[in-house]
Design a protein around this motif. Structure first.
Motif, PDB file in Angstrom:
ATOM      1  N   PRO A  48      32.805  10.573  11.281  1.00  0.00           N
ATOM      2  CA  PRO A  48      34.261  10.555  11.097  1.00  0.00           C
ATOM      3  C   PRO A  48      35.054  10.832  12.375  1.00  0.00           C
ATOM      4  N   HIS A  49      34.493  11.600  13.315  1.00  0.00           N
ATOM      5  CA  HIS A  49      35.173  11.803  14.601  1.00  0.00           C
ATOM      6  C   HIS A  49      35.307  10.466  15.329  1.00  0.00           C
ATOM      7  N   ASP A  50      34.218   9.710  15.392  1.00  0.00           N
ATOM      8  CA  ASP A  50      34.238   8.416  16.059  1.00  0.00           C
ATOM      9  C   ASP A  50      35.147   7.446  15.317  1.00  0.00           C
ATOM     10  N   ALA A  51      35.147   7.507  13.985  1.00  0.00           N
ATOM     11  CA  ALA A  51      36.021   6.642  13.191  1.00  0.00           C
ATOM     12  C   ALA A  51      37.485   6.925  13.493  1.00  0.00           C
ATOM     13  N   ALA A  52      37.827   8.203  13.637  1.00  0.00           N
ATOM     14  CA  ALA A  52      39.214   8.574  13.948  1.00  0.00           C
ATOM     15  C   ALA A  52      39.615   8.060  15.329  1.00  0.00           C
ATOM     16  N   VAL A  53      38.726   8.202  16.301  1.00  0.00           N
ATOM     17  CA  VAL A  53      39.029   7.751  17.664  1.00  0.00           C
ATOM     18  C   VAL A  53      39.190   6.230  17.699  1.00  0.00           C
ATOM     19  N   ARG A  90      34.777  12.035   0.200  1.00  0.00           N
ATOM     20  CA  ARG A  90      35.771  13.100   0.304  1.00  0.00           C
ATOM     21  C   ARG A  90      35.614  13.862   1.624  1.00  0.00           C
ATOM     22  N   GLU A  91      34.378  14.191   1.980  1.00  0.00           N
ATOM     23  CA  GLU A  91      34.140  14.910   3.231  1.00  0.00           C
ATOM     24  C   GLU A  91      34.560  14.065   4.434  1.00  0.00           C
ATOM     25  N   TYR A  92      34.216  12.798   4.394  1.00  0.00           N
ATOM     26  CA  TYR A  92      34.523  11.894   5.506  1.00  0.00           C
ATOM     27  C   TYR A  92      36.039  11.797   5.711  1.00  0.00           C
ATOM     28  N   VAL A  93      36.761  11.595   4.617  1.00  0.00           N
ATOM     29  CA  VAL A  93      38.215  11.468   4.708  1.00  0.00           C
ATOM     30  C   VAL A  93      38.844  12.788   5.139  1.00  0.00           C
ATOM     31  N   THR A  94      38.327  13.903   4.643  1.00  0.00           N
ATOM     32  CA  THR A  94      38.855  15.214   5.033  1.00  0.00           C
ATOM     33  C   THR A  94      38.759  15.412   6.543  1.00  0.00           C
ATOM     34  N   ALA A  95      37.591  15.105   7.110  1.00  0.00           N
ATOM     35  CA  ALA A  95      37.406  15.269   8.552  1.00  0.00           C
ATOM     36  C   ALA A  95      38.276  14.286   9.332  1.00  0.00           C
ATOM     37  N   MET A  96      38.258  13.050   8.908  1.00  0.00           N
ATOM     38  CA  MET A  96      39.000  12.009   9.626  1.00  0.00           C
ATOM     39  C   MET A  96      40.503  12.269   9.585  1.00  0.00           C
ATOM     40  N   ARG A  97      41.001  12.633   8.396  1.00  0.00           N
ATOM     41  CA  ARG A  97      42.431  12.889   8.249  1.00  0.00           C
ATOM     42  C   ARG A  97      42.874  14.085   9.103  1.00  0.00           C
ATOM     43  N   GLY A  98      42.082  15.155   9.066  1.00  0.00           N
ATOM     44  CA  GLY A  98      42.425  16.327   9.854  1.00  0.00           C
ATOM     45  C   GLY A  98      42.473  16.016  11.342  1.00  0.00           C
ATOM     46  N   LEU A  99      41.494  15.274  11.835  1.00  0.00           N
ATOM     47  CA  LEU A  99      41.471  14.920  13.256  1.00  0.00           C
ATOM     48  C   LEU A  99      42.665  14.055  13.628  1.00  0.00           C
ATOM     49  N   LEU A 100      42.990  13.073  12.794  1.00  0.00           N
ATOM     50  CA  LEU A 100      44.122  12.194  13.079  1.00  0.00           C
ATOM     51  C   LEU A 100      45.450  12.934  13.018  1.00  0.00           C
ATOM     52  N   GLU A 121      42.637  21.255  13.820  1.00  0.00           N
ATOM     53  CA  GLU A 121      41.291  21.681  14.191  1.00  0.00           C
ATOM     54  C   GLU A 121      40.435  21.658  12.928  1.00  0.00           C
ATOM     55  N   VAL A 122      39.511  20.748  12.891  1.00  0.00           N
ATOM     56  CA  VAL A 122      38.691  20.544  11.697  1.00  0.00           C
ATOM     57  C   VAL A 122      37.495  21.484  11.732  1.00  0.00           C
ATOM     58  N   ASP A 123      37.266  22.143  10.618  1.00  0.00           N
ATOM     59  CA  ASP A 123      36.144  23.087  10.500  1.00  0.00           C
ATOM     60  C   ASP A 123      35.432  22.787   9.181  1.00  0.00           C
ATOM     61  N   LEU A 124      34.553  21.787   9.231  1.00  0.00           N
ATOM     62  CA  LEU A 124      33.920  21.293   8.007  1.00  0.00           C
ATOM     63  C   LEU A 124      32.404  21.398   8.111  1.00  0.00           C
ATOM     64  N   ASP A 125      31.814  22.107   7.161  1.00  0.00           N
ATOM     65  CA  ASP A 125      30.370  22.108   6.969  1.00  0.00           C
ATOM     66  C   ASP A 125      30.112  21.561   5.576  1.00  0.00           C
ATOM     67  N   GLY A 126      30.005  20.243   5.488  1.00  0.00           N
ATOM     68  CA  GLY A 126      29.851  19.616   4.199  1.00  0.00           C
ATOM     69  C   GLY A 126      28.398  19.358   3.867  1.00  0.00           C
ATOM     70  N   PHE A 130      28.493  15.674   5.839  1.00  0.00           N
ATOM     71  CA  PHE A 130      29.076  15.562   7.171  1.00  0.00           C
ATOM     72  C   PHE A 130      29.490  16.933   7.692  1.00  0.00           C
ATOM     73  N   THR A 131      29.309  17.103   8.996  1.00  0.00           N
ATOM     74  CA  THR A 131      29.726  18.315   9.692  1.00  0.00           C
ATOM     75  C   THR A 131      30.693  17.928  10.797  1.00  0.00           C
ATOM     76  N   ALA A 132      31.790  18.650  10.916  1.00  0.00           N
ATOM     77  CA  ALA A 132      32.760  18.385  11.972  1.00  0.00           C
ATOM     78  C   ALA A 132      33.452  19.687  12.351  1.00  0.00           C
ATOM     79  N   HIS A 133      33.320  20.061  13.601  1.00  0.00           N
ATOM     80  CA  HIS A 133      34.021  21.222  14.157  1.00  0.00           C
ATOM     81  C   HIS A 133      34.649  20.753  15.448  1.00  0.00           C
ATOM     82  N   ASP A 134      35.896  20.275  15.355  1.00  0.00           N
ATOM     83  CA  ASP A 134      36.475  19.619  16.522  1.00  0.00           C
ATOM     84  C   ASP A 134      37.972  19.443  16.333  1.00  0.00           C
TER      85      ASP A 134
END
Length: 320
Positions: free
Chosen positions: A71-76, A117-127, A131-136, A139-143
């Motif tokens: 999801p980080h790469d998808a957002a970028v 749901r996890e993917y959209v949560t991370a992607m939406r937060g980054l966009l 600061e995304v803090d997800l341990d799903g 998917f994991t995203a801390h960025d």
């Protein structure tokens, strides 16, 4: 009549192949250029190429597949297209089929809905610059992404069945259907989306339908065109289930009868341009705001130039 958009009707092998379709969107009433998941060239790269060539039009993916991109790469990637085009970008995503998930990620998602749901949560937060803090579970995203002035990015979900439609109503900006009859959208997809949106206390997402079609001509074989467009989809369980729910029986052993059912059931449109225009109006009556003209069957059977000319014909009829 809903707004009309254009699907790039082939998987390009050179970025230049997108330019005539981007120009069509720029110079006609079409509101957006869409691409599905491509296997040769990344659709985001093709979009940026078109924008760099001077065709800065609204664009969207319908849909790219989650196992291929964090999801980080998808957002970028989504933000990059929005910056290049100068227009809001629709980042349509979907989990793909079970076998595809296994082939790419090593295992299927334990829960398709939870993964989305996890993917959209991370992607939406980054966009949104959070600061995304997800341990799903999937998917994991801390960025956090660095600030960048950009047109909005809408997140779209590929929607075929009620559960995903409810999730789209709850968390998506756009719901995107493919090969779904207008009656099924009206009776199944829209009520499920309304249920999800009401539960989340938010507005109903915009509904976009990717609609395969072709202008009927005496020398054209409907079976060839329909299967050229969607033979792969008709082998996937989630598409077969959706079509069965809509009253269309899919039988791989009877391709001619299957194609007749797809056409009579409104999953695949054909007729003269006036008749196609009427059928597209049924999608608007069902709640669709944007119909995407999908001529992949025409491009695959007769070439991209034939599809380009036919899109112009359909757009011209719709403008009357």
């Amino acid at each position: 009549m809903p707004s009309l958009s254009v699907l790039l009707p082939m998987m390009p092998t050179r970025h230049e192949q997108i330019l005539s379709f981007a120009a069509l969107v720029q110079w006609t009433s079409a509101v957006r250029l869409w691409q599905g998941q491509a296997l040769s060239l990344d659709p985001h790269h093709s979009f940026v190429f078109a924008a760099g060539a001077g065709f800065r039009v609204p664009m969207g993916t319908g849909v790219t597949l989650m196992p291929l991109r964090h999801p980080h790469d998808a957002a970028v990637h989504a933000r990059s297209v929005a910056v290049a085009s100068g227009h809001p970008f629709v980042a349509g995503i979907g989990p793909g089929g079970i076998d595809f998930q296994r082939n790419i990620a090593g295992a299927a998602y334990g829960s398709q809905l939870k993964a989305v749901r996890e993917y959209v949560t991370a992607m939406r937060g980054l966009l949104d610059g959070e600061e995304v803090d997800l341990d799903g579970e999937h998917f994991t995203a801390h960025d956090v992404l660095p600030p960048l002035p950009t047109p909005p990015v809408e997140i779209g979900l590929g929607v075929l069945r009620p559960a995903m439609a409810r999730l789209a109503g709850e968390i998506a900006d756009v719901a995107i259907t493919w090969l779904t009859p207008a009656s099924y959208i009206r009776d199944v997809i829209v009520p499920a989306m309304e249920e999800g949106a009401k539960q989340a206390g938010r507005p109903l997402p915009r509904l976009v339908a990717m609609v395969p079609m072709f202008v009927a001509q005496p020398d054209r074989d409907p079976t060839r065109i329909v299967l050229q467009s969607n033979a792969g989809h008709l082998m996937l369980p989630h598409y077969v289930d959706m079509l069965t729910r809509s009253g269309i029986e899919i039988d791989p052993q009877q391709p001619v009868e299957t194609v007749k059912r797809l056409i009579s059931g409104g999953a695949f449109l054909t007729g003269d341009p006036e008749e196609i225009g009427r059928q597209m109006g049924e999608f608007h009556a069902a709640g669709v705001e944007e119909v995407v003209i999908n001529l992949t069957g025409v491009a695959g059977s007769y070439g991209p130039q034939a599809a380009l000319s036919e899109i112009e014909t359909i757009l011209g009829q719709a403008a009357l």
